[in-house]
Design a protein around this motif. Sequence first.
Motif, PDB file in Angstrom:
ATOM      1  N   ASN A   1      97.277  46.930  12.996  1.00 38.94           N
ATOM      2  CA  ASN A   1      97.934  45.656  13.312  1.00 38.94           C
ATOM      3  C   ASN A   1      98.496  45.629  14.731  1.00 38.94           C
ATOM      4  OD1 ASN A   1      97.987  43.651  10.988  1.00 38.94           O
ATOM      5  ND2 ASN A   1      98.389  45.597   9.965  1.00 38.94           N
ATOM      6  N   LEU A   2      99.069  46.708  15.185  1.00 36.41           N
ATOM      7  CA  LEU A   2      99.608  46.740  16.545  1.00 36.41           C
ATOM      8  C   LEU A   2      98.504  46.758  17.591  1.00 36.41           C
ATOM      9  CD1 LEU A   2     102.570  49.163  15.900  1.00 36.41           C
ATOM     10  CD2 LEU A   2     102.767  46.816  16.741  1.00 36.41           C
ATOM     11  N   ARG A   3      97.438  47.487  17.322  1.00 40.32           N
ATOM     12  CA  ARG A   3      96.355  47.597  18.303  1.00 40.32           C
ATOM     13  C   ARG A   3      95.548  46.315  18.454  1.00 40.32           C
ATOM     14  NH1 ARG A   3      94.584  53.862  17.021  1.00 40.32           N
ATOM     15  NH2 ARG A   3      96.399  54.760  18.074  1.00 40.32           N
ATOM     16  N   LYS A   4      95.739  45.374  17.568  1.00 45.49           N
ATOM     17  CA  LYS A   4      95.118  44.058  17.750  1.00 45.49           C
ATOM     18  C   LYS A   4      95.746  43.321  18.939  1.00 45.49           C
ATOM     19  CE  LYS A   4      94.019  43.333  12.887  1.00 45.49           C
ATOM     20  NZ  LYS A   4      94.410  42.616  11.660  1.00 45.49           N
ATOM     21  N   LEU A   5      97.008  43.666  19.250  1.00 48.45           N
ATOM     22  CA  LEU A   5      97.748  42.949  20.290  1.00 48.45           C
ATOM     23  C   LEU A   5      97.998  43.745  21.567  1.00 48.45           C
ATOM     24  CD1 LEU A   5     100.399  41.125  18.086  1.00 48.45           C
ATOM     25  CD2 LEU A   5      98.250  40.236  18.981  1.00 48.45           C
ATOM     26  N   CYS A   6      98.015  45.081  21.466  1.00 52.04           N
ATOM     27  CA  CYS A   6      98.292  45.880  22.661  1.00 52.04           C
ATOM     28  C   CYS A   6      97.934  47.342  22.424  1.00 52.04           C
ATOM     29  CB  CYS A   6      99.759  45.763  23.075  1.00 52.04           C
ATOM     30  SG  CYS A   6     100.941  46.513  21.945  1.00 52.04           S
TER      31      CYS A   6
END
Length: 167
Positions: free
Chosen positions: A98-103
Motif C-alpha cells: 500500500n505504501l509503495r503505490k504512493l512512494c
Amino acid sequence: LIYMLTLLGRLFVSNRTAEWNMIKSSDELYPAGPIAILQMKSKKSGFLTGWINKGYKDYPYKTFCKQNFLIKVNFQDSRTTSETNPDMATVEEYFCDNLRKLCVSHLVARLTTDDGLNLEMYLENKDAGMIALLNLSNDPDRLVSFSYENNYDPDWDAVQGLFQLID
C-alpha cells in the motif's frame, strides 16, 4: 571562490538527484539483504523475535528517504483476533504494497512486541505516507488495527541501535 563552491555544490546535488531518479527504477532501490534475525527478552512473554535487513546499514541513498515511520500493529485488538488472524509476512506485505503505490518505502526491520508487531520504515515522501496510512486506518476492511509515528530522521538514527545489535 564562494561562487565556484556554490556551483560545485549545486552540480553535486543535481547529479545525486539524477542518480537517485535512476536508482528508483532499478533493482538497486530495495536492498535484498542479508537479513539478520534478532531475539530479545520481553517483559511479559519471555522472548520476542524480529529481523533487520542488513542491506540498509550502509545504504547509499538514505538521504532521499528521511521520513521514519514506525507502524505499530496490535494483534490483541478484537478485530485482528476475531476476523483476520494474519501472519506477520502478510501484515508486512500489506503495508509495503500500500505504501509503495504512493512512494518509495523501505521496510528496514520487523520486530515482535508483547502486543503485536512493529515495522520500522523509511519513506521518501512524508505526505504520501501519511495519506496512505490514514486511508488504511479508516478502511473498514483493513487487515489489522494499527497506529503509527512519523519522525524526520535524515541519518536513520531510529534504527542505528538495531544495526549495532547485529554487528
